[in-house]
Enzyme design. Sequence first.
Site, PDB file in Angstrom:
ATOM      1  N   ASP A 251       0.874  -1.199   0.022  1.00 23.23           N
ATOM      2  CA  ASP A 251       0.124   0.098  -0.555  1.00 23.23           C
ATOM      3  C   ASP A 251       0.925   1.265  -0.271  1.00 23.23           C
ATOM      4  O   ASP A 251       1.822   1.792   0.507  1.00 23.23           O
ATOM      5  CB  ASP A 251      -0.685   0.255   1.246  1.00 23.23           C
ATOM      6  CG  ASP A 251      -1.638   1.782   1.347  1.00 23.23           C
ATOM      7  OD1 ASP A 251      -2.477   1.485   0.908  1.00 23.23           O
ATOM      8  OD2 ASP A 251      -1.445   1.908   1.776  1.00 23.23           O
TER       9      ASP A 251
ATOM     10  N   GLU B 196       2.005   0.028  -5.405  1.00 27.06           N
ATOM     11  CA  GLU B 196       1.326   1.673  -5.712  1.00 27.06           C
ATOM     12  C   GLU B 196       2.334   2.462  -6.002  1.00 27.06           C
ATOM     13  O   GLU B 196       2.748   3.002  -4.305  1.00 27.06           O
ATOM     14  CB  GLU B 196       0.075   1.988  -4.572  1.00 27.06           C
ATOM     15  CG  GLU B 196      -0.771   0.941  -4.868  1.00 27.06           C
ATOM     16  CD  GLU B 196      -2.091   1.799  -3.480  1.00 27.06           C
ATOM     17  OE1 GLU B 196      -3.303   2.009  -3.723  1.00 27.06           O
ATOM     18  OE2 GLU B 196      -1.335   2.528  -1.984  1.00 27.06           O
TER      19      GLU B 196
END
Length: 695
Positions: free
Chosen positions: A346, A382
């Site tokens: 993340d 990400e």
Amino acid sequence: MSGNVSVQAGRPYPMGATFDGGGVNFAVFSQHATKMTLCLFDETGEETLNIVLPECDGHIWHGYVEGLQPGQHYGYRAHGPYRPDEGHRFNPHKLLLDPYARRLTGHPKWTGAVFGYDVSAKHGDLTFDTRNSAPHMPRCVVTVDQDDFDWQGDTPPDTPMEQTILYEAHVKGLTMQHPKVENPGNYMALASDPMLEHLTCLGVTAIQILPIHAFLNDEHLISKGLTNYWGYQSIGFFAPEPRYMTNGQTSEIKEMVRRFHAAGIEVILDVVYNHTGEGNQLGPTLSFRGLDNFCYYRLAESARYYINDSGTGNSLNIEHPMVLRMVMDSLRHWVETYHVDGFRFDLGASMGRTSEGFDRDAPFFQALRQDPVLSRVKLMGEPWDVGPGGYQLGAFPNPWGEHNDKYRDQVRSYWRGDAGMVAELAARISGSSLKFDQDRRAATASVNFLTCHDGFTLMDTVSYNHKHNEANAENNSDGHSHNASDNCGIEGPTKDPAINDMRTRRRRNMLATLMLSQGTPMLLAGDELGNSQGGNNNAYCQDNEIGWVNWEGHDENFLKFARQIIHFRKNHPILRQKRFLHAHERLVDGVPDLFWRKSDGSEMTEADWLDPNLRHLIAEMRTASGTPEYATLEYAIMSVFNVGDALTVNLPSPRDGWIWMRELDTADPSLGPFAVTEPLEVHANSVVALILTKA
């Protein structure tokens, strides 16, 4: 427990609580603490004994307690300065979780006592709260990593990246409403027989699970009757989230992984090492803040405040060697103890941040590359965070995969009918080479997706022009406003057959585009079923029917198509090559392997690419061996992506003994393969794929 225990110096390694058969060694890091107290509890939560850890080596406090057994509950109290303006927030009245705890008993109860300051005081976090937080805190539990779990000869599938098809899912959300899953909503349910049957028939090779590190239920959500559903508020990087257990045993995660592996499916964990659930300077004191706030977090120029590149209040200080060690130990723990196959990070750009900004050679990336365990698992992330210079698509080091949001946005925009999108679509289906074709990266570095947990589902992308997040109790101000979506004429569900047919066709077109593109495809769980969240594009707090996948009344025809197009991709290696395709000549052997065609069969010109009215893209991908002079054509795929009116396509004349076979048409996916000997008629708003093969 009585006070008659034998406490010895123990060792500063391994970190955490380690049972050796005769007792437990405790080791916890704090560079600025003046004293560290180990607190022992019985199973009712009563604090039975406090032990001052007798030694500190290299800022690691440690001690060995004879006679303790697995199952012992514990926590810490750290003594030291409480000077928020200098970055120190020690408060021995607060029970602290061990960052290396292997299991937690539950979640904090929200009360002022779990904060290091007086929440009712005028001066906020500059005050000092003396209430004991232990009655409101979960406890850590001593466990044994290498227990007697029977892995039954477990062998990870070790699927090559170019053969990988990711399936992003939530442990609870995917299973809660499945009609055939008994006792849904937990680790065991996720790997139950009905789920394994669904996933294997669908054809996915890896399940990417939303966070299962222990995480918080945010106080502001609970006050609204909501909860932290997604799990992006980690508070324990070694402990599985207890809410998904049925009997409180970590063996459930091992059994889940073992069953997935036996079915040929890898397990990828979504991990959150960019921040913790303790929030900003007004957040609770649960673990890291109380153990050594100055070291664990990146602090602003005024040390009272936190650098907030995550957007959630704080950022972990990965540059600190002990914080980096914790992250590396955590990752290794999940691979070695639970046999997971990789990780999705993340806000991964935060992992590459140094004091100078993002660095593709940052300590974290270097540490992963040399690690004998972690260098062999799948690593994806990400490529952004919300800090300055936070968007880093294409900048990660080899062999990372990066979630390609440009793929999502531009494929959606193309099929919505936006003008001037043909060149953008061409870039995406050829692996986004301008971003990724450097440093010998593979075409699989681009993780292509149409949807993910954060945003509209595929059904909602074709059903809503605007987000509808009212249920989140934030006045519909949360979530992205730019969704590149289109409701096809009516906002939300409708009984209009023409609109529903248009929506179904567009979903088929987008899914076909995903599977016909170079890169690594990722599906969102439920998209294959026609799942909707009612237009909510930020269901992070919706642990209910909004966030759960709806299996009842699913679109069986679309599910059949999803299986068809996934297996089409798996049957044709040309769609999943490691090397980038090149329209002129491949750098490796000089053999052209990508042709952009016009409908008359000729190759695209510069003027064609700039034509804003062009409404179709035709891509011919080839595989060949040899040299340009003596190349041997193996086979080719031609894909037609037509967002405009019906058109006639002249196919390149095949050499003797070869023929074009039309194998896929989203306008009528029920048709079987057939030979095309005349110009191909392509329906409006459709995708067609043909195979050049030997007759």
